[in-house]
Design a protein around this motif. Structure first.
Motif, PDB file in Angstrom:
ATOM      1  N   LEU A  73       0.907  -1.677   0.304  1.00  0.00           N
ATOM      2  CA  LEU A  73       0.148  -0.286   0.045  1.00  0.00           C
ATOM      3  C   LEU A  73       1.091   0.931   0.110  1.00  0.00           C
ATOM      4  O   LEU A  73       1.958   1.264   0.592  1.00  0.00           O
ATOM      5  CB  LEU A  73      -0.612   0.110   1.189  1.00  0.00           C
ATOM      6  N   ALA A  74       0.275   1.947  -0.121  1.00  0.00           N
ATOM      7  CA  ALA A  74       1.159   3.280  -0.795  1.00  0.00           C
ATOM      8  C   ALA A  74       1.490   4.191   1.024  1.00  0.00           C
ATOM      9  O   ALA A  74       0.748   4.005   1.490  1.00  0.00           O
ATOM     10  CB  ALA A  74       0.419   4.404  -1.776  1.00  0.00           C
ATOM     11  N   PRO A  75       2.856   4.565   1.156  1.00  0.00           N
ATOM     12  CA  PRO A  75       3.106   5.214   2.345  1.00  0.00           C
ATOM     13  C   PRO A  75       2.074   5.650   2.842  1.00  0.00           C
ATOM     14  O   PRO A  75       1.551   5.623   3.966  1.00  0.00           O
ATOM     15  CB  PRO A  75       4.556   5.938   1.881  1.00  0.00           C
ATOM     16  N   ARG A  76       1.725   6.939   2.284  1.00  0.00           N
ATOM     17  CA  ARG A  76       0.843   7.660   2.608  1.00  0.00           C
ATOM     18  C   ARG A  76      -0.921   7.565   2.852  1.00  0.00           C
ATOM     19  O   ARG A  76      -1.344   7.590   3.607  1.00  0.00           O
ATOM     20  CB  ARG A  76      -0.075   9.400   1.692  1.00  0.00           C
ATOM     21  N   GLU A  77      -1.167   6.030   2.534  1.00  0.00           N
ATOM     22  CA  GLU A  77      -2.128   5.312   2.475  1.00  0.00           C
ATOM     23  C   GLU A  77      -2.328   5.053   4.314  1.00  0.00           C
ATOM     24  O   GLU A  77      -3.278   4.962   4.519  1.00  0.00           O
ATOM     25  CB  GLU A  77      -2.716   4.411   1.109  1.00  0.00           C
ATOM     26  N   ARG A  78      -0.657   4.200   4.045  1.00  0.00           N
ATOM     27  CA  ARG A  78      -1.010   3.079   5.418  1.00  0.00           C
ATOM     28  C   ARG A  78      -0.836   4.532   6.683  1.00  0.00           C
ATOM     29  O   ARG A  78      -1.149   4.241   7.481  1.00  0.00           O
ATOM     30  CB  ARG A  78       0.240   2.514   5.343  1.00  0.00           C
ATOM     31  N   ALA A  79       0.491   5.860   5.891  1.00  0.00           N
ATOM     32  CA  ALA A  79      -0.214   6.162   7.290  1.00  0.00           C
ATOM     33  C   ALA A  79      -1.288   7.473   7.851  1.00  0.00           C
ATOM     34  O   ALA A  79      -1.641   7.593   9.326  1.00  0.00           O
ATOM     35  CB  ALA A  79       0.954   7.816   6.803  1.00  0.00           C
ATOM     36  N   ALA A  80      -2.337   7.590   6.316  1.00  0.00           N
ATOM     37  CA  ALA A  80      -3.540   7.360   7.022  1.00  0.00           C
ATOM     38  C   ALA A  80      -4.347   6.792   7.896  1.00  0.00           C
ATOM     39  O   ALA A  80      -4.934   7.534   8.847  1.00  0.00           O
ATOM     40  CB  ALA A  80      -4.639   8.131   5.570  1.00  0.00           C
ATOM     41  N   VAL A  81      -4.109   5.373   8.137  1.00  0.00           N
ATOM     42  CA  VAL A  81      -4.929   4.637   8.395  1.00  0.00           C
ATOM     43  C   VAL A  81      -4.605   4.580  10.113  1.00  0.00           C
ATOM     44  O   VAL A  81      -4.845   4.902  10.893  1.00  0.00           O
ATOM     45  CB  VAL A  81      -4.373   3.220   8.125  1.00  0.00           C
ATOM     46  N   ARG A  83      -3.315   7.828  11.090  1.00  0.00           N
ATOM     47  CA  ARG A  83      -3.424   8.885  11.754  1.00  0.00           C
ATOM     48  C   ARG A  83      -5.300   8.892  12.115  1.00  0.00           C
ATOM     49  O   ARG A  83      -5.673   9.633  13.447  1.00  0.00           O
ATOM     50  CB  ARG A  83      -3.542   9.919  10.476  1.00  0.00           C
ATOM     51  N   ARG A  84      -5.926   8.446  11.444  1.00  0.00           N
ATOM     52  CA  ARG A  84      -7.239   7.965  11.437  1.00  0.00           C
ATOM     53  C   ARG A  84      -7.203   7.600  13.289  1.00  0.00           C
ATOM     54  O   ARG A  84      -8.538   7.131  14.110  1.00  0.00           O
ATOM     55  CB  ARG A  84      -7.482   7.201  10.556  1.00  0.00           C
ATOM     56  N   ALA A  85      -6.260   5.879  13.401  1.00  0.00           N
ATOM     57  CA  ALA A  85      -6.398   5.238  14.791  1.00  0.00           C
ATOM     58  C   ALA A  85      -7.081   6.310  15.199  1.00  0.00           C
ATOM     59  O   ALA A  85      -7.173   5.744  17.044  1.00  0.00           O
ATOM     60  CB  ALA A  85      -5.620   3.841  14.889  1.00  0.00           C
ATOM     61  N   ALA A  86      -5.332   7.463  15.584  1.00  0.00           N
ATOM     62  CA  ALA A  86      -4.892   8.015  16.585  1.00  0.00           C
ATOM     63  C   ALA A  86      -6.259   8.876  17.386  1.00  0.00           C
ATOM     64  O   ALA A  86      -6.540   9.176  18.303  1.00  0.00           O
ATOM     65  CB  ALA A  86      -3.801   8.686  16.709  1.00  0.00           C
ATOM     66  N   VAL A 201      -9.953   0.771  17.514  1.00  0.00           N
ATOM     67  CA  VAL A 201      -9.738   1.825  16.950  1.00  0.00           C
ATOM     68  C   VAL A 201      -9.118   1.386  15.502  1.00  0.00           C
ATOM     69  O   VAL A 201      -9.119   2.406  14.929  1.00  0.00           O
ATOM     70  CB  VAL A 201      -8.663   2.554  17.528  1.00  0.00           C
ATOM     71  N   PHE A 202      -8.169   0.282  15.556  1.00  0.00           N
ATOM     72  CA  PHE A 202      -8.256   0.297  13.946  1.00  0.00           C
ATOM     73  C   PHE A 202      -9.100  -0.260  13.138  1.00  0.00           C
ATOM     74  O   PHE A 202      -8.935  -0.035  11.562  1.00  0.00           O
ATOM     75  CB  PHE A 202      -7.074  -0.918  13.802  1.00  0.00           C
ATOM     76  N   GLU A 203     -10.264  -1.187  13.525  1.00  0.00           N
ATOM     77  CA  GLU A 203     -11.499  -1.303  13.101  1.00  0.00           C
ATOM     78  C   GLU A 203     -11.718  -0.289  12.420  1.00  0.00           C
ATOM     79  O   GLU A 203     -12.230  -0.195  11.342  1.00  0.00           O
ATOM     80  CB  GLU A 203     -12.502  -2.367  14.056  1.00  0.00           C
ATOM     81  N   GLU A 204     -12.136   1.470  13.143  1.00  0.00           N
ATOM     82  CA  GLU A 204     -12.971   2.060  12.164  1.00  0.00           C
ATOM     83  C   GLU A 204     -11.654   2.894  11.567  1.00  0.00           C
ATOM     84  O   GLU A 204     -12.017   3.701  10.417  1.00  0.00           O
ATOM     85  CB  GLU A 204     -12.768   3.086  14.265  1.00  0.00           C
ATOM     86  N   ALA A 205     -10.744   2.110  11.867  1.00  0.00           N
ATOM     87  CA  ALA A 205      -9.643   3.677  10.940  1.00  0.00           C
ATOM     88  C   ALA A 205      -9.457   2.559   9.350  1.00  0.00           C
ATOM     89  O   ALA A 205      -8.918   3.520   8.522  1.00  0.00           O
ATOM     90  CB  ALA A 205      -8.073   3.442  11.697  1.00  0.00           C
ATOM     91  N   GLY A 206      -9.952   2.133   9.380  1.00  0.00           N
ATOM     92  CA  GLY A 206     -10.109   1.248   8.149  1.00  0.00           C
ATOM     93  C   GLY A 206      -8.884  -0.077   7.560  1.00  0.00           C
ATOM     94  O   GLY A 206      -8.181  -0.426   6.670  1.00  0.00           O
ATOM     95  N   LEU A 207      -8.193  -0.780   8.921  1.00  0.00           N
ATOM     96  CA  LEU A 207      -6.959  -1.656   8.060  1.00  0.00           C
ATOM     97  C   LEU A 207      -7.066  -3.261   7.266  1.00  0.00           C
ATOM     98  O   LEU A 207      -8.835  -3.458   8.263  1.00  0.00           O
ATOM     99  CB  LEU A 207      -6.382  -1.887  10.667  1.00  0.00           C
ATOM    100  N   PRO A 208      -6.768  -2.941   6.779  1.00  0.00           N
ATOM    101  CA  PRO A 208      -7.721  -3.998   5.125  1.00  0.00           C
ATOM    102  C   PRO A 208      -7.694  -5.216   7.052  1.00  0.00           C
ATOM    103  O   PRO A 208      -6.728  -5.422   7.672  1.00  0.00           O
ATOM    104  CB  PRO A 208      -5.998  -3.514   4.766  1.00  0.00           C
ATOM    105  N   PRO A 209      -8.600  -5.784   5.977  1.00  0.00           N
ATOM    106  CA  PRO A 209      -8.336  -7.695   7.227  1.00  0.00           C
ATOM    107  C   PRO A 209      -6.823  -8.299   6.986  1.00  0.00           C
ATOM    108  O   PRO A 209      -6.771  -8.378   6.577  1.00  0.00           O
ATOM    109  CB  PRO A 209      -9.785  -7.945   6.227  1.00  0.00           C
ATOM    110  N   GLY A 210      -7.115  -9.084   8.340  1.00  0.00           N
ATOM    111  CA  GLY A 210      -6.210 -10.384   8.167  1.00  0.00           C
ATOM    112  C   GLY A 210      -4.904  -8.883   8.934  1.00  0.00           C
ATOM    113  O   GLY A 210      -4.061  -9.499   9.540  1.00  0.00           O
TER     114      GLY A 210
END
Length: 493
Positions: A73-81, A83-86, A201-210
């Protein structure tokens, strides 16, 4: 069973009898369940699933399958997940802190700190994907040579009960940020604070399943996690005894392992110190969170000329600290985590008094509430001097010379945190430079961590690895050397 107010993150029905993860990143039934007991009341707080070795084996396989896509996944997309968890933690800080206070037995201010620091850890980790990931190396003409940081694949995280959210998140966040999948085994005494809140928090942040698996479990689950072939690294925080077993098993399987273990940490108080300030620092270091901190001030080594007066001030502090249910918000000292931990501390205090130490304050308990305790005249060879107590016990040992203070502080197999307090900065710094520890605080106390610092100890306090700040990129990735030629060439063979 006690219920708490429901919101987006605290949801007992979500984790009741369940584990988190699998191939599709959902809450699925466990074969075993366990009540989580609130230490202050002795009553069930919630119920969770309990993982066994077979559950861990399935979870590590699912994490390994999900990891390549996450790393790609693009680095910015991982970072966004991240930040949303925070943001999710920050949004619900008061409610989460109330729950953590109840589950861990820590005071409300400590629980609030946990949530705020966990959010900070996520923000820091969100910067990792955007940092330089390697270096260009010198090579021959016509060949490009570089070294890059790549994920381990799956990182196994085993976290303790005392600061469960922080001590889980400090590995989970950077491991995810650097492209790893994570299998988290929180302590089953604090499975929500140390695990399921992170899943939420990672569920809400959109972390991919698994990509994240959360499985509270006992030692058999931990051993399965260390041994799993899909796991490339283990990050363990806990007792030295358990850490030795984890390190031995990881070594057998040739895995990278980061061990953050116990401590017998010394605060040296020099004869020119402000005694009110020194007593305040010593009391905080010894009593905060009932002394259940790896960095707790396990020894107060005080110059003989001021030791008695410092002890008097410590006794006043100990006798003035209110003890009770931390969820009330009106106490300074909560309960010990369990009866076994309390009995161990009580045995150390009793044995030390029998050996000649003087009980100046405390030394008694009611249910799991251990009164802040002060021991003076403690000498090497006494259990209170030699052993990690993990309870609210201040241990005072006098010294006559700076050389003796150094000798006393270094007379331990541990090497986590040390502190020196004195008016002469040059003297305190010179003494501190001789102390064998991973964390050193001049004119401070031993309990300190700011997320951005490389945290860890030496000797029986750890295997020399570090977590946090500049250490994280090194810790949760590994070097890969790459060379590229425009055209393949013949070799001499």
């Amino acid at each position: 069973m006690t219920d708490t107010s429901r919101n987006a993150l605290i949801d007992h029905a979500c984790w009741a009898g369940r584990l988190f993860g699998g191939a599709d990143g959902t809450w699925y039934p466990a074969n075993e369940s366990r009540d989580v007991i609130e230490p202050a009341t002795g009553e069930p707080l919630t119920q969770v699933g309990l993982a066994r070795a077979a559950d861990v084996e399935r979870a590590t396989a699912a994490a390994a399958a999900a990891q390549p896509a996450w790393a790609a996944l693009a680095p910015r997309e991982r970072a966004a997940v991240l930040r949303r968890a925070a943001a999710a933690l920050e949004r619900e800080l008061p409610t989460l802190a109330q729950y953590i206070a109840r589950e861990t037995g820590g005071i409300l201010a400590k629980a609030q700190l946990e949530v705020a620091e966990a959010a900070t850890q996520l923000h820091i980790a969100a910067g990792l994907p955007l940092q330089p990931q390697g270096i260009v190396l010198p090579s021959t003409a016509g060949r490009q040579s570089y070294a890059r940081r790549v994920p381990h694949g799956v990182v196994g995280v085993i976290s303790p009960f005392n600061f469960p959210l922080i001590l889980s998140m400090r590995s989970v966040a950077p491991a995810l940020a650097t492209g790893n999948a994570v299998v988290l085994k929180p302590d089953p005494q604090t499975p929500v604070s140390g695990g399921f809140l992170i899943a939420r928090v990672f569920e809400e942040a959109g972390l991919p399943p698994g990509v994240l698996q959360v499985l509270p479990g006992e030692a058999d689950a931990g051993a399965a996690l260390v041994a799993a072939p899909e796991v490339g690294m283990i990050a363990f925080t806990g007792s030295t005894a358990a850490g030795r077993k984890v390190g031995e098993l990881a070594g057998r399987h040739l895995k990278k392992v980061s061990l953050e273990l116990g401590g017998k940490n010394t605060l040296v108080v020099l004869d020119d110190a402000d005694l009110d300030v020194a007593a305040s620092n010593a009391a905080f270091g010894a009593f905060f969170h009932q002394g259940q901190i790896c960095m707790a001030t396990g020894r107060i080594v005080a110059h003989r000329s001021i030791a008695a007066e410092l002890t008097k001030r410590l006794v006043e502090k100990a006798n003035g600290l209110p003890v009770g249910n931390p969820a009330s918000g009106t106490v300074a000292i909560g309960p010990m985590i369990n009866a076994r931990q309390l009995q161990q501390a009580d045995a150390i205090v009793r044995a030390s008094v029998e050996a000649g130490a003087v009980l100046e304050a405390g030394g008694t308990h009611e249910r799991l509430f251990f009164k802040p305790t002060v021991l003076s005249n403690v000498k090497p060879g006494m259990r209170a001097f030699d052993e990690e107590i993990f309870a609210p016990v201040a241990v005072v040992t006098p010294f006559d010379t700076d050389d003796e203070a150094v000798s006393l502080a270094n007379s331990t197999e541990y090497g986590l945190s040390c502190a020196v307090i004195g008016s002469s900065l040059s003297r305190a710094s010179a003494l501190g430079a001789r102390l064998k520890c991973g964390l050193l605080h001049i004119n401070g106390q031993t309990v300190a961590d700011e997320c951005v610092n490389p945290f860890g100890g030496r000797g029986a306090s750890g295997n020399g690895s570090r977590m946090g700040g500049p250490a994280d990129l090194e810790e949760y990735t590994q070097w890969q050397w790459v060379t590229v030629k425009d055209v393949a060439e013949r070799t001499p063979f």
